[in-house]
Scaffold this active site. Structure first.
Site, PDB file in Angstrom:
ATOM      1  N   GLY A  26       3.204  -1.288   3.772  1.00 39.57           N
ATOM      2  CA  GLY A  26       3.054   0.075   3.755  1.00 39.57           C
ATOM      3  C   GLY A  26       4.732   1.045   3.247  1.00 39.57           C
ATOM      4  N   SER A  78       4.047  -1.803   9.850  1.00 40.48           N
ATOM      5  CA  SER A  78       5.085  -1.548  10.487  1.00 40.48           C
ATOM      6  C   SER A  78       6.233  -3.610   9.718  1.00 40.48           C
ATOM      7  CB  SER A  78       5.718  -2.066  11.904  1.00 40.48           C
ATOM      8  OG  SER A  78       5.240  -0.454  12.067  1.00 40.48           O
ATOM      9  N   HIS A 121      -9.470   0.840   5.150  1.00 41.31           N
ATOM     10  CA  HIS A 121      -8.137   1.198   5.317  1.00 41.31           C
ATOM     11  C   HIS A 121      -8.397   2.376   6.808  1.00 41.31           C
ATOM     12  CE1 HIS A 121      -3.925   2.789   6.103  1.00 41.31           C
ATOM     13  NE2 HIS A 121      -3.552   1.242   5.279  1.00 41.31           N
ATOM     14  N   GLU A 124      -6.580   4.533   8.433  1.00 37.60           N
ATOM     15  CA  GLU A 124      -6.405   6.047   8.272  1.00 37.60           C
ATOM     16  C   GLU A 124      -7.781   5.988   7.082  1.00 37.60           C
ATOM     17  OE1 GLU A 124      -2.828   5.547   5.573  1.00 37.60           O
ATOM     18  OE2 GLU A 124      -2.265   4.475   7.517  1.00 37.60           O
ATOM     19  N   ASN A 129       0.770  -1.241  -0.215  1.00 42.13           N
ATOM     20  CA  ASN A 129       0.207  -0.004  -0.258  1.00 42.13           C
ATOM     21  C   ASN A 129       0.671   1.314   0.215  1.00 42.13           C
ATOM     22  OD1 ASN A 129      -1.790   1.709   0.534  1.00 42.13           O
ATOM     23  ND2 ASN A 129      -2.416   1.155   2.469  1.00 42.13           N
ATOM     24  N   GLY A 189       3.018   2.432  10.679  1.00 44.47           N
ATOM     25  CA  GLY A 189       3.674   3.292  10.173  1.00 44.47           C
ATOM     26  C   GLY A 189       4.189   4.305  12.034  1.00 44.47           C
ATOM     27  N   LYS A 221       0.391   4.825  -0.576  1.00 49.94           N
ATOM     28  CA  LYS A 221      -0.844   5.545   0.346  1.00 49.94           C
ATOM     29  C   LYS A 221      -0.489   6.498  -0.419  1.00 49.94           C
ATOM     30  CE  LYS A 221      -0.127   3.057   4.653  1.00 49.94           C
ATOM     31  NZ  LYS A 221      -0.389   3.455   6.164  1.00 49.94           N
ATOM     32  N   GLU A 235      -4.971  -4.897  10.712  1.00 47.93           N
ATOM     33  CA  GLU A 235      -4.196  -3.648  10.851  1.00 47.93           C
ATOM     34  C   GLU A 235      -4.260  -2.755  12.109  1.00 47.93           C
ATOM     35  OE1 GLU A 235      -2.362  -2.534   7.129  1.00 47.93           O
ATOM     36  OE2 GLU A 235      -3.625  -1.462   7.021  1.00 47.93           O
TER      37      GLU A 235
END
Ligand code: 13P
Length: 253
Positions: A236, A215, A97, A99, A9, A175, A11, A169
């Site tokens: 990510g 991560s 997701h 986010e 991903n 992140g 992003k 996740e």
């Protein structure tokens, strides 16, 4: 036996040049033996989907989008339809997701509408769920993930579930460099599979692939993938470097 599925991903990262270079570099870094063991996909920003599709032509790496809207067309400024993604050769779309949930304010109900539309359009959703740090610390992980799954998958049939990947996740691991331990991941993945068994049947529960995301990196991928109910990774930051992402994928071979 579930085949591993590892997706990157990207992003809101890369530019026209680096997106194509990343896709080309990855295609070169992976040889045929990889694809026997692992399905691989990348999910670039919308605006580079065409460039990345061109770069991936002839490779076995699939293309995915990071979001989609549930309407066919019309006055929805800034949105992208499933048909548009299909035009660009997308096979997958990430939905739910964290986010999108926590930064862009998407609700379970909206995510559910998108799930229905994506599946009806022939796109395969990577349906993401996961708890916030405060929810984990107050022992609410199972409850939060259960609610997200029940609401996100409401009305999705057993037949449609064949095209769904679930991504667990934990938000606190995204992140942050702080990965869930393989044991923490396995515990939630097993609970998710048990819930899918309850909602559907044994065939679906045995077949559904559950990725871990948060991560993931070359140094922890093998251990995570070694867990019984971890069927892949949604990556990510580490998917933005050919060497790192290829290293993660090769950990699954
Ligand atoms: P990181 O791998 O950067 O933690 O991101 C995980 C993620 O959100 C993938 O969708």
């Amino acid at each position: 036996m579930r085949k591993l599925f590892i997706a990157g991903n990207w992003k809101m990262n890369t530019d026209a040049k680096s997106a194509s270079a990343l896709a080309l570099g990855l295609a070169k870094a992976l040889d045929a033996s990889v694809y026997k063991a692992v399905d691989v996909a990348v999910c670039p920003p919308f605006v580079y989907l065409q460039d990345v599709a061109n770069a991936l032509a002839g490779s076995k790496i699939s293309l995915g989008a990071q979001n989609v809207y549930f309407e066919d067309n019309g006055a929805f400024t800034g949105e992208t339809s499933c048909a548009m993604l299909k035009d660009l050769c997308c096979e997958y779309v990430i939905l739910g997701h964290s986010e999108r949930r926590h930064v862009l304010g998407e609700t379970d109900a909206l995510i559910n509408k998108k799930m229905h539309k994506a599946l009806a359009s022939g796109l395969k959703p990577i349906f993401a769920v996961g708890e916030l740090l405060a929810q984990r610390e107050s022992n609410e992980t199972d409850k939060v993930v259960k609610t997200q799954i029940e609401k996100g998958l409401a009305g999705i049939t057993a037949e449609q579930m064949k095209d769904v990947t679930i991504a667990y996740e934990p938000v606190w691991a995204i992140g942050t460099g702080k990965t869930a331990t393989p044991e923490q991941a396995q515990e939630v993945h097993a609970a998710i599979r048990a819930l899918i068994l309850k909602m559907y049947n044994k065939n679906i529960a045995d077949a559904v692939r559950i990725q871990y995301g948060g991560s993931a990196k070359p140094s922890n991928a093998a251990e995570l993938l070694g867990k019984q109910d971890v069927d892949g990774l949604l990556v990510g930051g580490a998917s933005l470097k050919v060497e790192d992402f290829a290293g993660i994928i090769k950990a699954g071979v």
